[in-house]
Design a protein around this motif. Structure first.
Motif, PDB file in Angstrom:
ATOM      1  N   ASN A  53       0.804  -1.220   0.000  1.00  0.00           N
ATOM      2  CA  ASN A  53       0.000   0.000   0.000  1.00  0.00           C
ATOM      3  C   ASN A  53       0.840   1.275   0.000  1.00  0.00           C
ATOM      4  O   ASN A  53       0.315   2.371   0.137  1.00  0.00           O
ATOM      5  CB  ASN A  53      -0.978   0.000   1.174  1.00  0.00           C
ATOM      6  N   GLY A  54       2.162   1.138  -0.147  1.00  0.00           N
ATOM      7  CA  GLY A  54       3.053   2.294  -0.245  1.00  0.00           C
ATOM      8  C   GLY A  54       3.608   2.794   1.071  1.00  0.00           C
ATOM      9  O   GLY A  54       4.417   3.716   1.092  1.00  0.00           O
ATOM     10  N   ILE A  55       3.199   2.211   2.181  1.00  0.00           N
ATOM     11  CA  ILE A  55       3.705   2.640   3.482  1.00  0.00           C
ATOM     12  C   ILE A  55       5.090   2.034   3.710  1.00  0.00           C
ATOM     13  O   ILE A  55       5.298   0.838   3.518  1.00  0.00           O
ATOM     14  CB  ILE A  55       2.748   2.219   4.612  1.00  0.00           C
ATOM     15  N   ALA A  56       6.021   2.876   4.104  1.00  0.00           N
ATOM     16  CA  ALA A  56       7.394   2.420   4.370  1.00  0.00           C
ATOM     17  C   ALA A  56       7.542   2.067   5.841  1.00  0.00           C
ATOM     18  O   ALA A  56       6.827   2.587   6.703  1.00  0.00           O
ATOM     19  CB  ALA A  56       8.380   3.512   3.994  1.00  0.00           C
ATOM     20  N   GLY A  57       8.470   1.178   6.115  1.00  0.00           N
ATOM     21  CA  GLY A  57       8.767   0.782   7.485  1.00  0.00           C
ATOM     22  C   GLY A  57      10.236   0.468   7.630  1.00  0.00           C
ATOM     23  O   GLY A  57      10.988   0.500   6.653  1.00  0.00           O
ATOM     24  N   THR A  58      10.650   0.177   8.840  1.00  0.00           N
ATOM     25  CA  THR A  58      12.054  -0.146   9.087  1.00  0.00           C
ATOM     26  C   THR A  58      12.169  -1.492   9.803  1.00  0.00           C
ATOM     27  O   THR A  58      11.254  -1.924  10.499  1.00  0.00           O
ATOM     28  CB  THR A  58      12.744   0.919   9.957  1.00  0.00           C
ATOM     29  N   VAL A  59      13.314  -2.119   9.614  1.00  0.00           N
ATOM     30  CA  VAL A  59      13.693  -3.334  10.310  1.00  0.00           C
ATOM     31  C   VAL A  59      15.023  -3.019  10.977  1.00  0.00           C
ATOM     32  O   VAL A  59      15.921  -2.473  10.344  1.00  0.00           O
ATOM     33  CB  VAL A  59      13.860  -4.515   9.327  1.00  0.00           C
ATOM     34  N   GLN A  60      15.130  -3.335  12.271  1.00  0.00           N
ATOM     35  CA  GLN A  60      16.344  -2.981  12.992  1.00  0.00           C
ATOM     36  C   GLN A  60      16.948  -4.182  13.713  1.00  0.00           C
ATOM     37  O   GLN A  60      16.227  -5.056  14.180  1.00  0.00           O
ATOM     38  CB  GLN A  60      16.048  -1.893  14.035  1.00  0.00           C
ATOM     39  N   GLN A  61      18.279  -4.177  13.782  1.00  0.00           N
ATOM     40  CA  GLN A  61      18.987  -5.136  14.623  1.00  0.00           C
ATOM     41  C   GLN A  61      19.161  -4.449  15.969  1.00  0.00           C
ATOM     42  O   GLN A  61      19.755  -3.381  16.065  1.00  0.00           O
ATOM     43  CB  GLN A  61      20.355  -5.486  14.067  1.00  0.00           C
ATOM     44  N   ILE A  62      18.608  -5.070  17.009  1.00  0.00           N
ATOM     45  CA  ILE A  62      18.713  -4.508  18.351  1.00  0.00           C
ATOM     46  C   ILE A  62      19.385  -5.555  19.226  1.00  0.00           C
ATOM     47  O   ILE A  62      18.900  -6.677  19.367  1.00  0.00           O
ATOM     48  CB  ILE A  62      17.336  -4.141  18.930  1.00  0.00           C
ATOM     49  N   ASP A  63      20.510  -5.203  19.818  1.00  0.00           N
ATOM     50  CA  ASP A  63      21.196  -6.068  20.768  1.00  0.00           C
ATOM     51  C   ASP A  63      20.738  -5.674  22.161  1.00  0.00           C
ATOM     52  O   ASP A  63      20.981  -4.546  22.606  1.00  0.00           O
ATOM     53  CB  ASP A  63      22.715  -5.915  20.643  1.00  0.00           C
ATOM     54  N   LEU A  64      20.048  -6.608  22.859  1.00  0.00           N
ATOM     55  CA  LEU A  64      19.534  -6.325  24.188  1.00  0.00           C
ATOM     56  C   LEU A  64      20.508  -6.816  25.243  1.00  0.00           C
ATOM     57  O   LEU A  64      21.123  -7.869  25.107  1.00  0.00           O
ATOM     58  CB  LEU A  64      18.177  -7.007  24.390  1.00  0.00           C
ATOM     59  N   ARG A  65      20.612  -6.057  26.303  1.00  0.00           N
ATOM     60  CA  ARG A  65      21.435  -6.474  27.427  1.00  0.00           C
ATOM     61  C   ARG A  65      20.529  -7.175  28.438  1.00  0.00           C
ATOM     62  O   ARG A  65      19.520  -6.632  28.860  1.00  0.00           O
ATOM     63  CB  ARG A  65      22.083  -5.260  28.078  1.00  0.00           C
TER      64      ARG A  65
END
Length: 66
Positions: A53-65
């Motif tokens: 539908n044209g909506i952009a998003g992000t994918v992130q690498q998150i290192d949790l402590r």
């Protein structure tokens, strides 16, 4: 999708089907600390995608402590 906000857009999780029309293969290094008084985690990298539908998003690498 019917144009209504999904839980993922509201900051939650989403277990339904999402159709992607484009995914960037370029990853941006985005070093960012997640903390209160103590370090809770570190955002390392971010990628971008575009849904049908044209909506952009992000994918992130998150290192949790832990």
């Amino acid at each position: 999708m019917n144009g209504e906000e999904t839980p993922i857009e509201a900051g939650g999780s989403y277990s339904g089907e999402i159709i992607l029309t484009g995914v960037s293969v370029r990853i941006i290094f985005t070093s960012f600390a997640i903390k209160t008084d103590n370090l809770l985690g570190q955002i390392r990298r971010t990628g971008i995608y575009v849904r049908e539908n044209g909506i952009a998003g992000t994918v992130q690498q998150i290192d949790l402590r832990i």
